[in-house]
Design an enzyme around this catalytic site. Sequence first.
Site, PDB file in Angstrom:
ATOM      1  N   LEU A 144       0.859  -1.185   0.000  1.00 33.96           N
ATOM      2  CA  LEU A 144       0.000   0.000   0.000  1.00 33.96           C
ATOM      3  C   LEU A 144       0.894   1.234   0.000  1.00 33.96           C
ATOM      4  O   LEU A 144       2.002   1.204   0.529  1.00 33.96           O
ATOM      5  CB  LEU A 144      -0.896   0.024   1.248  1.00 33.96           C
ATOM      6  CG  LEU A 144      -1.911  -1.109   1.409  1.00 33.96           C
ATOM      7  CD1 LEU A 144      -2.616  -0.983   2.761  1.00 33.96           C
ATOM      8  CD2 LEU A 144      -2.931  -1.101   0.288  1.00 33.96           C
ATOM      9  N   ASP A 145       0.384   2.331  -0.567  1.00 30.32           N
ATOM     10  CA  ASP A 145       1.114   3.591  -0.494  1.00 30.32           C
ATOM     11  C   ASP A 145       1.373   3.952   0.961  1.00 30.32           C
ATOM     12  O   ASP A 145       0.584   3.590   1.856  1.00 30.32           O
ATOM     13  CB  ASP A 145       0.304   4.728  -1.136  1.00 30.32           C
ATOM     14  CG  ASP A 145       0.140   4.551  -2.638  1.00 30.32           C
ATOM     15  OD1 ASP A 145       0.888   3.766  -3.229  1.00 30.32           O
ATOM     16  OD2 ASP A 145      -0.746   5.220  -3.208  1.00 30.32           O
ATOM     17  N   LYS A 146       2.421   4.696   1.195  1.00 33.24           N
ATOM     18  CA  LYS A 146       2.798   5.089   2.553  1.00 33.24           C
ATOM     19  C   LYS A 146       1.630   5.728   3.306  1.00 33.24           C
ATOM     20  O   LYS A 146       1.365   5.397   4.468  1.00 33.24           O
ATOM     21  CB  LYS A 146       3.978   6.057   2.506  1.00 33.24           C
ATOM     22  CG  LYS A 146       4.432   6.562   3.863  1.00 33.24           C
ATOM     23  CD  LYS A 146       5.579   7.552   3.750  1.00 33.24           C
ATOM     24  CE  LYS A 146       5.944   8.115   5.111  1.00 33.24           C
ATOM     25  NZ  LYS A 146       7.031   9.126   5.014  1.00 33.24           N
TER      26      LYS A 146
ATOM     27  N   ARG B 244      -5.989   7.071  -7.014  1.00 36.24           N
ATOM     28  CA  ARG B 244      -5.650   8.496  -6.927  1.00 36.24           C
ATOM     29  C   ARG B 244      -5.597   9.139  -8.318  1.00 36.24           C
ATOM     30  O   ARG B 244      -6.101  10.243  -8.523  1.00 36.24           O
ATOM     31  CB  ARG B 244      -4.318   8.657  -6.197  1.00 36.24           C
ATOM     32  CG  ARG B 244      -4.359   8.109  -4.781  1.00 36.24           C
ATOM     33  CD  ARG B 244      -2.979   7.912  -4.192  1.00 36.24           C
ATOM     34  NE  ARG B 244      -2.297   9.187  -3.991  1.00 36.24           N
ATOM     35  CZ  ARG B 244      -1.052   9.286  -3.546  1.00 36.24           C
ATOM     36  NH1 ARG B 244      -0.350   8.193  -3.274  1.00 36.24           N
ATOM     37  NH2 ARG B 244      -0.506  10.476  -3.390  1.00 36.24           N
TER      38      ARG B 244
END
Length: 224
Positions: A38-40, A138
């Site tokens: 997952l993205d940070k 996003r």
Amino acid sequence: MNKPAGILSIPDRFDDTKFSIYKYLQNKYGEIFIVHRLDKDTSGVMIMAKNAVAHKYFSQIFENRKVEKIYLGLVVGSLPEKSGTVNEIIAEHPSHKGMMIVARKGKPSITHYEVLEDLGRFSVVQFKIETGRTHQIRVHMKYVGHPIVADPLYGDGEPVLVSSFKKKYNLSKKEEEERPILSRLALHAFRLEFNDNAGKPVALEAKLQKDMQALISQLQKSRN
């Protein structure tokens, strides 16, 4: 794991000293295999494998799109269509490293969305992704004109203050200045559904973190 926002899934390629979920699990269990990430700044449910057999199985079902991935997010504004699909190719930005764009050439990317609650300034949206491209949700939400709230790459990146949508807001006596109710990307990996290696259906869920839940609650109150 229910990954908190602000923590890396895997070690940084350029700075191996930074804390990550992978390192945490490696210290706890020894050998750990990366299945997905997952993205940070995205919170929520993620899977890592504790042995090579599990890693092979999970890698295959992710690659063959046999895992249903459901996210919850807050987007800017009200979407005209309350449900729909964004089917747009995603590629790396030609000049901005680490950023993605909708392009004519790249990787096919499919995001299904459903508006769960329109709260005026923001909307609570559920996403199901058929593909798992970098920053997919996003990028697609920016493309349709409704970026994820507080997205530093594809939106304005601005933290959300309660005073920005609550008319009668006063600082408490203990506060010198207002603190944001949400100061990170408003995206959460909510649910993973798949069959295990014995064919048994499995569903893993991670509750919304307190910051996103608090913002939604405040938005609901301000609408009433």
